[in-house]
Write a protein that holds these residues in place. Structure first.
Motif, PDB file in Angstrom:
ATOM      1  N   LEU A 197       3.115  32.774  12.933  1.00  0.00           N
ATOM      2  CA  LEU A 197       2.671  33.489  11.737  1.00  0.00           C
ATOM      3  C   LEU A 197       2.911  32.667  10.475  1.00  0.00           C
ATOM      4  CD1 LEU A 197       3.815  37.221  12.084  1.00  0.00           C
ATOM      5  CD2 LEU A 197       1.511  36.300  12.251  1.00  0.00           C
ATOM      6  N   VAL A 198       1.892  32.654   9.632  1.00  0.00           N
ATOM      7  CA  VAL A 198       2.028  32.217   8.247  1.00  0.00           C
ATOM      8  C   VAL A 198       1.855  33.481   7.412  1.00  0.00           C
ATOM      9  CG1 VAL A 198       1.002  30.854   6.385  1.00  0.00           C
ATOM     10  CG2 VAL A 198       1.139  29.903   8.706  1.00  0.00           C
ATOM     11  N   VAL A 199       2.897  33.870   6.696  1.00  0.00           N
ATOM     12  CA  VAL A 199       2.900  35.128   5.943  1.00  0.00           C
ATOM     13  C   VAL A 199       2.867  34.818   4.457  1.00  0.00           C
ATOM     14  CG1 VAL A 199       4.072  37.330   5.585  1.00  0.00           C
ATOM     15  CG2 VAL A 199       4.319  36.132   7.771  1.00  0.00           C
ATOM     16  N   ILE A 200       1.937  35.464   3.736  1.00  0.00           N
ATOM     17  CA  ILE A 200       1.868  35.261   2.292  1.00  0.00           C
ATOM     18  C   ILE A 200       1.855  36.610   1.571  1.00  0.00           C
ATOM     19  CG2 ILE A 200       0.672  33.057   2.533  1.00  0.00           C
ATOM     20  CD1 ILE A 200      -1.878  34.438   1.496  1.00  0.00           C
ATOM     21  N   GLY A 201       2.281  36.593   0.338  1.00  0.00           N
ATOM     22  CA  GLY A 201       2.229  37.756  -0.540  1.00  0.00           C
ATOM     23  C   GLY A 201       2.106  37.275  -1.962  1.00  0.00           C
ATOM     24  N   ARG A 202       1.184  37.853  -2.712  1.00  0.00           N
ATOM     25  CA  ARG A 202       0.943  37.447  -4.098  1.00  0.00           C
ATOM     26  C   ARG A 202       0.645  35.962  -4.197  1.00  0.00           C
ATOM     27  NH1 ARG A 202       6.015  40.811  -6.812  1.00  0.00           N
ATOM     28  NH2 ARG A 202       5.446  42.842  -5.943  1.00  0.00           N
ATOM     29  N   GLY A 203      -0.028  35.434  -3.180  1.00  0.00           N
ATOM     30  CA  GLY A 203      -0.431  34.035  -3.187  1.00  0.00           C
ATOM     31  C   GLY A 203       0.638  33.051  -2.794  1.00  0.00           C
ATOM     32  N   ARG A 204       1.843  33.535  -2.478  1.00  0.00           N
ATOM     33  CA  ARG A 204       2.961  32.644  -2.172  1.00  0.00           C
ATOM     34  C   ARG A 204       3.321  32.710  -0.687  1.00  0.00           C
ATOM     35  NH1 ARG A 204       7.127  34.115  -7.152  1.00  0.00           N
ATOM     36  NH2 ARG A 204       5.705  33.527  -8.857  1.00  0.00           N
ATOM     37  N   LEU A 205       3.831  31.593  -0.179  1.00  0.00           N
ATOM     38  CA  LEU A 205       4.290  31.545   1.206  1.00  0.00           C
ATOM     39  C   LEU A 205       5.609  32.298   1.322  1.00  0.00           C
ATOM     40  CD1 LEU A 205       3.753  30.255   4.049  1.00  0.00           C
ATOM     41  CD2 LEU A 205       5.313  28.433   3.331  1.00  0.00           C
ATOM     42  N   LEU A 206       5.647  33.257   2.267  1.00  0.00           N
ATOM     43  CA  LEU A 206       6.859  34.033   2.503  1.00  0.00           C
ATOM     44  C   LEU A 206       7.531  33.680   3.824  1.00  0.00           C
ATOM     45  CD1 LEU A 206       5.624  37.555   1.313  1.00  0.00           C
ATOM     46  CD2 LEU A 206       6.808  35.795  -0.020  1.00  0.00           C
ATOM     47  N   ALA A 207       6.745  33.255   4.802  1.00  0.00           N
ATOM     48  CA  ALA A 207       7.314  32.896   6.103  1.00  0.00           C
ATOM     49  C   ALA A 207       6.331  32.013   6.856  1.00  0.00           C
ATOM     50  CB  ALA A 207       7.631  34.146   6.919  1.00  0.00           C
ATOM     51  N   ASP A 208       6.858  31.131   7.679  1.00  0.00           N
ATOM     52  CA  ASP A 208       6.058  30.227   8.516  1.00  0.00           C
ATOM     53  C   ASP A 208       6.892  29.961   9.760  1.00  0.00           C
ATOM     54  OD1 ASP A 208       4.560  28.232   9.688  1.00  0.00           O
ATOM     55  OD2 ASP A 208       4.551  26.893   7.954  1.00  0.00           O
ATOM     56  N   ALA A 209       6.648  30.756  10.825  1.00  0.00           N
ATOM     57  CA  ALA A 209       7.537  30.695  11.987  1.00  0.00           C
ATOM     58  C   ALA A 209       6.870  31.320  13.199  1.00  0.00           C
ATOM     59  CB  ALA A 209       8.837  31.450  11.675  1.00  0.00           C
ATOM     60  N   PRO A 210       7.383  31.019  14.401  1.00  0.00           N
ATOM     61  CA  PRO A 210       6.909  31.726  15.603  1.00  0.00           C
ATOM     62  C   PRO A 210       7.088  33.226  15.432  1.00  0.00           C
ATOM     63  CG  PRO A 210       8.279  29.857  16.209  1.00  0.00           C
ATOM     64  CD  PRO A 210       8.414  30.007  14.718  1.00  0.00           C
ATOM     65  N   ILE A 211       6.175  33.992  15.967  1.00  0.00           N
ATOM     66  CA  ILE A 211       6.190  35.431  15.724  1.00  0.00           C
ATOM     67  C   ILE A 211       7.462  36.087  16.249  1.00  0.00           C
ATOM     68  CG2 ILE A 211       4.911  36.013  17.828  1.00  0.00           C
ATOM     69  CD1 ILE A 211       3.459  38.153  16.050  1.00  0.00           C
ATOM     70  N   GLY A 212       8.023  35.572  17.346  1.00  0.00           N
ATOM     71  CA  GLY A 212       9.249  36.146  17.884  1.00  0.00           C
ATOM     72  C   GLY A 212      10.423  36.044  16.934  1.00  0.00           C
ATOM     73  N   GLU A 213      10.463  34.999  16.105  1.00  0.00           N
ATOM     74  CA  GLU A 213      11.559  34.843  15.155  1.00  0.00           C
ATOM     75  C   GLU A 213      11.461  35.858  14.019  1.00  0.00           C
ATOM     76  OE1 GLU A 213      11.995  30.908  13.662  1.00  0.00           O
ATOM     77  OE2 GLU A 213      12.123  29.985  15.652  1.00  0.00           O
ATOM     78  N   LEU A 214      10.260  36.296  13.720  1.00  0.00           N
ATOM     79  CA  LEU A 214      10.073  37.223  12.609  1.00  0.00           C
ATOM     80  C   LEU A 214      10.255  38.673  13.023  1.00  0.00           C
ATOM     81  CD1 LEU A 214       6.994  35.598  10.850  1.00  0.00           C
ATOM     82  CD2 LEU A 214       9.388  35.448  10.205  1.00  0.00           C
ATOM     83  N   THR A 215       9.848  38.998  14.235  1.00  0.00           N
ATOM     84  CA  THR A 215       9.939  40.387  14.662  1.00  0.00           C
ATOM     85  C   THR A 215      11.261  40.715  15.318  1.00  0.00           C
ATOM     86  OG1 THR A 215       8.868  39.822  16.755  1.00  0.00           O
ATOM     87  CG2 THR A 215       7.456  40.605  14.979  1.00  0.00           C
ATOM     88  N   GLY A 216      11.948  39.721  15.869  1.00  0.00           N
ATOM     89  CA  GLY A 216      13.230  39.962  16.507  1.00  0.00           C
ATOM     90  C   GLY A 216      13.107  40.962  17.634  1.00  0.00           C
ATOM     91  N   ALA A 217      14.026  41.906  17.681  1.00  0.00           N
ATOM     92  CA  ALA A 217      14.042  42.878  18.766  1.00  0.00           C
ATOM     93  C   ALA A 217      13.224  44.123  18.459  1.00  0.00           C
ATOM     94  CB  ALA A 217      15.487  43.284  19.067  1.00  0.00           C
TER      95      ALA A 217
END
Length: 241
Positions: A197-217
């Motif tokens: 996932l590359v996650v953005i909000g208001r035009g800015r990068l918020l996260a860039d990581a494998p989806i498992g690292e972002l969703t956790g459990a």
């Protein structure tokens, strides 16, 4: 591979894209996640050379798209499923695009079949539902059999069968070693489709990581994304019968 470096897009005083840097690598589905208005479509348009960046670069295999030989055979994209001539038939639309890219009619028929539109290929597009137009847009993106593919909100208007088809298609394209970049504002959809996932909000990068690292459990089906200007937080909500 798609490489975006220091990308900025301003419209007067408004900043649509604010210093984005990320890579979309081959062999996986990279989700581009953010709320409506976050800058996803603008970023994709810049990658495709349809808008000019105020600052920064967006390269495909190390070069701007305009410098690629036979671009339809290198890059395919679905940005706006409604941006087609409603008076044309589905087959005529694909043939026109194919002719512009030096692609044969046999590929047109193959893409109509792949998109589930062979039975309606002779119908005029003005009578298509949004879901059918989405399928036609995906067929158009696949015409040149490209290695790099961009899809902006491809499941909009699709029924459950169509959504499953898109998910399977994206994973299959990535498994073939292609670069697949797909945007959505829906966390649950990305959880079912993307590897990264590359996650953005208001035009800015918020996260860039494998989806498992972002969703956790957290349960992926019941997750939703809260975006702020500073953080990304994943929550689970109670599902009531």
């Amino acid at each position: 591979m798609i490489k975006v470096t220091g990308l900025v897009k301003r419209y007067g005083k408004a900043v649509a894209v604010d210093g984005l840097t990320f890579c979309v690598r081959p062999g996986r589905v990279t989700g581009f996640l953010g709320p409506n208005g976050a800058g996803k479509s603008t970023t994709m348009r810049i990658i495709l050379g349809l808008d000019r960046a105020t600052e920064g670069r967006a390269l495909i295999d190390g070069r701007p798209l305009r410098e690629l030989d036979r671009p339809l055979s290198r890059v395919g994209a679905l940005l706006d499923a409604s941006a087609v001539h409603g008076g044309r038939t589905a087959r005529a639309h694909l043939r026109a695009v194919a002719a512009a890219g030096g692609i044969g009619d046999d590929r047109v028929d193959a893409c109509l079949e792949l998109a589930g539109l062979a039975a309606v290929a002779g119908r005029r597009i003005r009578g298509f539902s949004l879901g059918m137009r989405q399928r036609l847009g995906i067929a158009t993106a696949l015409l040149g059999d490209p290695d790099v593919l961009l899809f902006d909100e491809p499941v909009n208007g699709l029924d459950a069968e169509g959504i499953l088809w898109v998910r399977t298609l994206m994973r299959g394209l990535a498994a073939e070693g292609r670069t697949v970049f797909v945007s959505s504002h829906l966390m649950a959809e990305m959880a079912n489709t993307a590897d990264h996932l590359v996650v953005i909000g208001r035009g800015r990068l918020l996260a860039d990581a494998p989806i498992g690292e972002l969703t956790g459990a957290a349960s992926l089906e019941d997750a939703y994304l809260e975006l702020t200007g500073k953080a990304v937080e994943f929550h689970t909500r109670e599902v009531r019968p």
